[in-house]
Design a protein around this motif. Structure first.
Motif: not given
Ligand SMILES: [Zn+2]
Lengths: 73, 212
Positions: B114-117, B134-140, B143-149, B192-195
């Motif tokens: 699995d992806e170990q976020w 840290a947990r919040h950071l991993a989540e955001v 989400a940015a990865v899902d949406e932009t990459l 990711i940064r832009a998102a």
């Protein structure tokens, strides 16, 4: 540095960054400059310096080359 | 061979020795090879403690031999922009890099299904005390990865950043250049940064000049 600042630092990209190929192509010239004066290397090759600041593997190659040179003198 | 103008004495001597018409050409080759081998050994040891004993020598011999071939094939392209030895040693350092990338797969870590976020904060050096953030950071970021990459950017980002796979190991496995992998991660970071700036998680004023 807090969590967000760390993330911001990691995500930051430098537009001057020339990438691995260009950095590796001048690594020998850059290394000779660094061996004399690190400031001169950054000044002459800002894009390479930006790349080396962000790319672990290329930075490791430079470190190895400098180590080889220091053993050579 | 053409004489390179403005060369230091030591570099000129190396070029003379590497000319096949030199009486002491053979001795010169031996001397260069001996140095490359010494550097390769030191470099393997400097880079990793995972390789020990005869394997160090094995790798160093291969790196020195391949560097030697490259140097002889390319010596006419040496323009004297650096000392000859610096130019020559670069080849052996780069050989050690790529050989270590290949060597990585002889004893690879167990594959991750699995992806170990949850690893992300740790990979970025976030203080373990900041676990809520840290947990919040991993989540955001996720989400940015899902949406932009793109799918390719995502899989490289996950392997290199999340799972810590060495760049050169990925290059060896997939037969791609370091430059291509770096560029993929570079573009992923930028997107990711832009998102995260767009959704307000990151402050746009910080280093805005570098986001172009
Ligand atoms: Zn690089």
């Amino acid at each position: 540095m807090n969590a967000r600042e760390r993330l911001a630092r990691f995500l930051r990209t430098d537009p001057r960054d020339v990438g691995c190929d260009e950095a590796m192509a001048v690594l020998h010239v850059y290394a000779d400059l660094v061996a004399h004066d690190a400031g001169a290397a950054t000044e002459r090759y800002p894009g390479v310096a930006a790349h080396l600041a962000a790319c672990g593997p290329c930075r490791e190659d430079l470190t190895g080359l400098l180590a080889a040179l220091s053993g050579d003198v | 061979m053409e004489r390179v103008a403005g060369l230091d004495d030591e570099s000129a001597e190396w070029l003379r020795l590497l000319d096949p018409s030199a009486a002491d050409h053979r001795a010169g080759l031996d001397r260069l090879h001996e140095r490359l081998l010494r550097i390769a050994r030191a470099e393997v040891r400097r880079r990793t403690a995972r390789i020990v004993g005869p394997e160090v020598d094995d790798l160093a011999h291969q790196a020195a031999a391949d560097a030697m071939l490259a140097i002889l094939a390319k010596r006419d392209t040496f323009r004297g922009e650096s000392r000859f030895t610096t130019w020559a040693y670069r080849f052996v350092i780069l050989e050690v890099s790529s050989k270590l990338g290949r060597h990585f797969w002889r004893n690879p870590p167990a594959p991750l299904d699995d992806e170990q976020w949850e690893r992300l904060p740790d990979r970025l050096g976030v203080d373990p005390h900041e676990h809520a953030e840290a947990r919040h950071l991993a989540e955001v970021v996720r989400a940015a990865v899902d949406e932009t990459l793109t799918e390719h950017q995502r899989s490289v980002f996950v392997e290199v950043v999340l799972h810590g796979l060495p760049l050169d190991a990925l290059c060896a496995r997939d037969g791609v250049t370091r430059s291509a992998v770096y560029k993929t991660v570079f573009d992923a970071r930028r997107k990711i940064r832009a998102a995260l700036v767009a959704n307000g998680y990151l402050d746009p004023s910080v280093r805005q000049e570098e986001s172009s």
